[in-house]
Design an enzyme around this catalytic site. Structure first.
Site, PDB file in Angstrom:
ATOM      1  N   SER A 163       0.802  -1.236   0.000  1.00 57.69           N
ATOM      2  CA  SER A 163       0.000   0.000   0.000  1.00 57.69           C
ATOM      3  C   SER A 163       0.830   1.279   0.000  1.00 57.69           C
ATOM      4  O   SER A 163       1.527   1.554   0.972  1.00 57.69           O
ATOM      5  CB  SER A 163      -0.894   0.066   1.249  1.00 57.69           C
ATOM      6  OG  SER A 163      -1.621  -1.098   1.416  1.00 57.69           O
TER       7      SER A 163
ATOM      8  N   HIS B 224      -3.276   0.732  -4.624  1.00 60.55           N
ATOM      9  CA  HIS B 224      -2.566  -0.424  -5.189  1.00 60.55           C
ATOM     10  C   HIS B 224      -2.742  -0.332  -6.701  1.00 60.55           C
ATOM     11  O   HIS B 224      -3.865  -0.488  -7.190  1.00 60.55           O
ATOM     12  CB  HIS B 224      -3.188  -1.727  -4.696  1.00 60.55           C
ATOM     13  CG  HIS B 224      -2.962  -2.003  -3.244  1.00 60.55           C
ATOM     14  ND1 HIS B 224      -2.010  -2.885  -2.808  1.00 60.55           N
ATOM     15  CD2 HIS B 224      -3.552  -1.518  -2.151  1.00 60.55           C
ATOM     16  CE1 HIS B 224      -2.046  -2.925  -1.486  1.00 60.55           C
ATOM     17  NE2 HIS B 224      -2.967  -2.101  -1.062  1.00 60.55           N
TER      18      HIS B 224
ATOM     19  N   HIS C 129      -5.682  -9.171  -2.229  1.00 57.89           N
ATOM     20  CA  HIS C 129      -5.849  -9.498  -0.808  1.00 57.89           C
ATOM     21  C   HIS C 129      -7.026 -10.446  -0.616  1.00 57.89           C
ATOM     22  O   HIS C 129      -7.967 -10.441  -1.406  1.00 57.89           O
ATOM     23  CB  HIS C 129      -6.144  -8.228   0.004  1.00 57.89           C
ATOM     24  CG  HIS C 129      -5.101  -7.170  -0.093  1.00 57.89           C
ATOM     25  ND1 HIS C 129      -5.035  -6.306  -1.155  1.00 57.89           N
ATOM     26  CD2 HIS C 129      -4.082  -6.847   0.738  1.00 57.89           C
ATOM     27  CE1 HIS C 129      -4.002  -5.486  -0.970  1.00 57.89           C
ATOM     28  NE2 HIS C 129      -3.404  -5.787   0.163  1.00 57.89           N
TER      29      HIS C 129
ATOM     30  N   TYR D  43      -9.313 -10.068   1.529  1.00 53.97           N
ATOM     31  CA  TYR D  43     -10.542  -9.310   1.799  1.00 53.97           C
ATOM     32  C   TYR D  43     -11.218  -8.803   0.536  1.00 53.97           C
ATOM     33  O   TYR D  43     -12.353  -8.339   0.563  1.00 53.97           O
ATOM     34  CB  TYR D  43     -10.279  -8.158   2.787  1.00 53.97           C
ATOM     35  CG  TYR D  43      -9.264  -7.130   2.359  1.00 53.97           C
ATOM     36  CD1 TYR D  43      -9.537  -6.208   1.354  1.00 53.97           C
ATOM     37  CD2 TYR D  43      -8.014  -7.072   2.969  1.00 53.97           C
ATOM     38  CE1 TYR D  43      -8.617  -5.262   0.968  1.00 53.97           C
ATOM     39  CE2 TYR D  43      -7.082  -6.133   2.605  1.00 53.97           C
ATOM     40  CZ  TYR D  43      -7.382  -5.224   1.590  1.00 53.97           C
ATOM     41  OH  TYR D  43      -6.451  -4.302   1.213  1.00 53.97           O
ATOM     42  N   GLU D  44     -10.532  -8.912  -0.595  1.00 55.49           N
ATOM     43  CA  GLU D  44     -11.169  -8.559  -1.868  1.00 55.49           C
ATOM     44  C   GLU D  44     -11.989  -9.733  -2.407  1.00 55.49           C
ATOM     45  O   GLU D  44     -12.634  -9.608  -3.450  1.00 55.49           O
ATOM     46  CB  GLU D  44     -10.113  -8.157  -2.891  1.00 55.49           C
ATOM     47  CG  GLU D  44      -9.362  -6.899  -2.499  1.00 55.49           C
ATOM     48  CD  GLU D  44      -8.190  -6.620  -3.421  1.00 55.49           C
ATOM     49  OE1 GLU D  44      -8.416  -6.042  -4.494  1.00 55.49           O
ATOM     50  OE2 GLU D  44      -7.050  -6.988  -3.073  1.00 55.49           O
TER      51      GLU D  44
ATOM     52  N   ALA E  48       2.139  -2.587   4.632  1.00 57.25           N
ATOM     53  CA  ALA E  48       1.861  -1.606   5.678  1.00 57.25           C
ATOM     54  C   ALA E  48       1.305  -2.390   6.857  1.00 57.25           C
ATOM     55  O   ALA E  48       0.562  -3.347   6.658  1.00 57.25           O
ATOM     56  CB  ALA E  48       0.832  -0.587   5.197  1.00 57.25           C
TER      57      ALA E  48
ATOM     58  N   MET F 110      -2.882  -7.381   6.841  1.00 60.88           N
ATOM     59  CA  MET F 110      -3.886  -8.188   6.128  1.00 60.88           C
ATOM     60  C   MET F 110      -3.315  -8.827   4.866  1.00 60.88           C
ATOM     61  O   MET F 110      -4.073  -9.158   3.955  1.00 60.88           O
ATOM     62  CB  MET F 110      -5.086  -7.296   5.761  1.00 60.88           C
ATOM     63  CG  MET F 110      -5.685  -6.535   6.934  1.00 60.88           C
ATOM     64  SD  MET F 110      -6.943  -5.370   6.382  1.00 60.88           S
ATOM     65  CE  MET F 110      -7.233  -4.432   7.896  1.00 60.88           C
ATOM     66  N   SER F 111      -2.007  -8.980   4.806  1.00 56.77           N
ATOM     67  CA  SER F 111      -1.427  -9.498   3.558  1.00 56.77           C
ATOM     68  C   SER F 111      -0.220 -10.381   3.845  1.00 56.77           C
ATOM     69  O   SER F 111      -0.066 -10.915   4.943  1.00 56.77           O
ATOM     70  CB  SER F 111      -1.011  -8.321   2.659  1.00 56.77           C
ATOM     71  OG  SER F 111       0.084  -7.623   3.229  1.00 56.77           O
TER      72      SER F 111
ATOM     73  N   ASN G 249       0.671   2.902  11.580  1.00 51.86           N
ATOM     74  CA  ASN G 249      -0.130   3.381  12.718  1.00 51.86           C
ATOM     75  C   ASN G 249       0.143   2.504  13.926  1.00 51.86           C
ATOM     76  O   ASN G 249       0.585   1.367  13.780  1.00 51.86           O
ATOM     77  CB  ASN G 249      -1.628   3.306  12.364  1.00 51.86           C
ATOM     78  CG  ASN G 249      -2.043   1.903  11.938  1.00 51.86           C
ATOM     79  OD1 ASN G 249      -1.798   1.497  10.791  1.00 51.86           O
ATOM     80  ND2 ASN G 249      -2.624   1.158  12.846  1.00 51.86           N
TER      81      ASN G 249
ATOM     82  N   HIS H  35      -7.882   3.867   6.565  1.00 56.80           N
ATOM     83  CA  HIS H  35      -7.083   3.501   5.399  1.00 56.80           C
ATOM     84  C   HIS H  35      -6.338   4.735   4.863  1.00 56.80           C
ATOM     85  O   HIS H  35      -5.226   4.625   4.365  1.00 56.80           O
ATOM     86  CB  HIS H  35      -7.986   2.892   4.319  1.00 56.80           C
ATOM     87  CG  HIS H  35      -7.244   2.374   3.117  1.00 56.80           C
ATOM     88  ND1 HIS H  35      -6.235   1.430   3.220  1.00 56.80           N
ATOM     89  CD2 HIS H  35      -7.352   2.673   1.803  1.00 56.80           C
ATOM     90  CE1 HIS H  35      -5.768   1.168   1.996  1.00 56.80           C
ATOM     91  NE2 HIS H  35      -6.417   1.913   1.128  1.00 56.80           N
TER      92      HIS H  35
HETATM   93  N1  HPA Z   1      -4.262  -3.463  11.257  1.00 61.75           N
HETATM   94  C1  HPA Z   1      -4.325  -4.276  10.187  1.00 61.75           C
HETATM   95  N2  HPA Z   1      -3.761  -3.983   9.028  1.00 61.75           N
HETATM   96  C2  HPA Z   1      -3.095  -2.829   8.938  1.00 61.75           C
HETATM   97  C3  HPA Z   1      -2.999  -1.932  10.007  1.00 61.75           C
HETATM   98  C4  HPA Z   1      -3.610  -2.273  11.244  1.00 61.75           C
HETATM   99  O1  HPA Z   1      -3.574  -1.536  12.239  1.00 61.75           O
HETATM  100  N3  HPA Z   1      -2.258  -0.877   9.578  1.00 61.75           N
HETATM  101  C5  HPA Z   1      -1.931  -1.142   8.289  1.00 61.75           C
HETATM  102  N4  HPA Z   1      -2.427  -2.315   7.892  1.00 61.75           N
END
Ligand code: HPA
Length: 271
Positions: free
Chosen positions: A29, A60, A82, A84-85, A112, A210-211, A234, A246
């Site tokens: 990302s 992306h 991903h 989730y897609e 990320a 998530m990847s 974050n 996001h």
């Molecule tokens: N959680 C899950 N996936 C993420 C996060 C998070 O805090 N930050 C970036 N991708």
């Protein structure tokens, strides 16, 4: 995804690439800065490659860039699919299997991630030392095809210490102290709850995303070593009195992009 489908994508690319990539890199990302640094670059949009999953997420882009970093030939994947897609883990891992057939010597997986480890800070790069697969799925589920590798692959050194040491040394040359951590992968797309983050910390996770894990498992099965780099976007849920978004993930990604690109430019030629 059958071996024949992977082979078909491989044949398609072999006929179009002027060079043979030695290293593959997946750019997460907002982290696709490396792609444009490749010299003698050829770009192929994902849409054109047989069976290749497309990313539908903002941030992306979705193209394969092949070229050189110094002496080293590189295949850079800008954008990934991903779970989730709606893709299966095998679909998510498909590009890695194509890189495996191409014969890359290593893959670099970037992402990320949210920091669970309280010593991490947004904007920091962390080397993935190991992972915890909490996605509830696996790219190797289903019929086994030994042409990809063993049915029950060993996972004790998916992210070899040698590659982390190399990346650590490259980081120091750039004035970066790269921490290492355990990456927990969840399916998403909802961010975690504060209770889930406390649980993830208790089970030994340092960051969450998530990847990456389906790709790392597919690479491990094929015997391809993985260098994993998380860009901390974050602090994970519940650590700070603020909500996750996001947009924040992408904004921090853009800030870190140049540092990550500099690190990759140094480390990839030495893999
Ligand atoms: N959680 C899950 N996936 C993420 C996060 C998070 O805090 N930050 C970036 N991708």
């Amino acid at each position: 995804m059958s071996f024949e489908q992977v082979e078909e994508a491989h044949r398609f690319l072999a006929g179009r690439l002027p060079i043979h990539p030695a290293v593959g890199v997946v750019l997460g990302s907002g982290l696709d800065g490396l792609a444009v640094e490749l010299s003698e670059r050829v770009e192929i949009p994902y849409e054109g490659i047989p069976h290749w999953p497309r990313s539908t997420v903002v941030g992306h882009s979705g193209r394969l860039a092949v070229g050189r970093l110094g002496e080293t030939t590189v295949a850079a994947l800008a954008g990934r699919a991903h779970l989730y897609e709606g893709y299966s883990a095998a679909e998510v891992a498909f590009p890695i299997r194509v890189l495996g057939l191409i014969g890359v010597q290593a893959v670099v997986l970037t992402n990320a991630a949210g920091a669970i480890n309280l010593s991490f800070r947004p904007g920091q790069l962390v080397l993935i030392a190991d992972h915890i697969n909490l996605q509830g799925t696996n790219p190797l589920l289903g019929e086994s095809d030994e042409r990809f590798g063993p049915r029950f692959p060993d996972m004790s050194e998916v992210y070899p210490a040698r590659l982390r040491a190399l990346a650590g040394a490259c980081g120091r040359e750039l004035g970066l102290e790269l921490a290492e951590g355990v990456y927990a992968a969840l399916p998403g797309p909802s961010f975690e709850t504060p209770a889930e983050i406390r649980w993830l910390r208790a089970i030994g996770a340092d960051m969450v995303g998530m990847s990456t894990v389906p790709e790392a498992i597919a690479a491990a099965q094929m015997g391809v070593p993985v260098l994993g780099v998380s860009s901390i976007s974050n602090m994970a849920a519940g650590i700070l009195p603020q909500k996750l978004s996001h947009e924040e993930v992408l904004a921090v990604g853009r800030q870190v992009r140049d540092t990550l690109t500099a690190l990759l430019q140094k480390v990839i030629p030495r893999l």
